[in-house]
Design a protein around this motif. Structure first.
Motif, PDB file in Angstrom:
ATOM      1  N   TYR A  29       7.718   3.787  -5.354  1.00  0.00           N
ATOM      2  CA  TYR A  29       8.058   3.412  -6.725  1.00  0.00           C
ATOM      3  C   TYR A  29       7.025   2.407  -7.199  1.00  0.00           C
ATOM      4  CZ  TYR A  29      10.856   2.123 -10.773  1.00  0.00           C
ATOM      5  OH  TYR A  29      11.297   1.905 -12.046  1.00  0.00           O
ATOM      6  N   THR A  40       5.531   0.097 -10.533  1.00  0.00           N
ATOM      7  CA  THR A  40       5.731  -0.448 -11.877  1.00  0.00           C
ATOM      8  C   THR A  40       4.467  -1.179 -12.311  1.00  0.00           C
ATOM      9  OG1 THR A  40       6.673  -2.524 -11.064  1.00  0.00           O
ATOM     10  CG2 THR A  40       8.218  -0.746 -11.559  1.00  0.00           C
ATOM     11  N   THR A  82       6.444   3.174 -15.267  1.00  0.00           N
ATOM     12  CA  THR A  82       6.977   3.360 -13.917  1.00  0.00           C
ATOM     13  C   THR A  82       6.610   4.745 -13.398  1.00  0.00           C
ATOM     14  OG1 THR A  82       9.092   4.219 -14.719  1.00  0.00           O
ATOM     15  CG2 THR A  82       8.956   1.842 -14.337  1.00  0.00           C
ATOM     16  N   GLU A  83       6.560   4.849 -12.082  1.00  0.00           N
ATOM     17  CA  GLU A  83       6.343   6.137 -11.425  1.00  0.00           C
ATOM     18  C   GLU A  83       7.166   6.174 -10.141  1.00  0.00           C
ATOM     19  OE1 GLU A  83       2.856   8.840  -9.333  1.00  0.00           O
ATOM     20  OE2 GLU A  83       2.296   7.306 -10.781  1.00  0.00           O
ATOM     21  N   LEU A  84       7.886   7.265  -9.953  1.00  0.00           N
ATOM     22  CA  LEU A  84       8.660   7.507  -8.739  1.00  0.00           C
ATOM     23  C   LEU A  84       8.067   8.727  -8.046  1.00  0.00           C
ATOM     24  CD1 LEU A  84      11.151   7.168  -6.857  1.00  0.00           C
ATOM     25  CD2 LEU A  84      12.354   8.727  -8.419  1.00  0.00           C
TER      26      LEU A  84
END
Length: 64
Positions: free
Chosen positions: A9, A11, A21-23
């Motif tokens: 994850y 931010t 954000t990236e998951l």
């Protein structure tokens, strides 16, 4: 045995306090020493560049 699971994850906030954000979710399975499969799912909410998307990638690896 041979299965690997991972999660990441990320931010980021720019100088104007706009966030992104990236998951990333990953599953890898090695059937043997020469053959493996990787599946990667990404969910990106990039408010800095006004971009939002999801993608899934599948990689099949064979060593010879």
């Amino acid at each position: 045995e041979g299965l690997t699971l991972a999660a990441g994850y990320f931010t980021l906030t720019d100088s104007k306090d706009v966030g992104s954000t990236e998951l990333d979710l990953t599953a890898s399975y090695a059937l043997n020493d020469n053959f493996s499969v990787d599946i990667i799912y990404s969910d990106v909410d990039d408010k800095i560049n006004e971009d939002e998307f999801e993608n899934t990638r599948v990689f099949v690896n064979y060593l010879f």
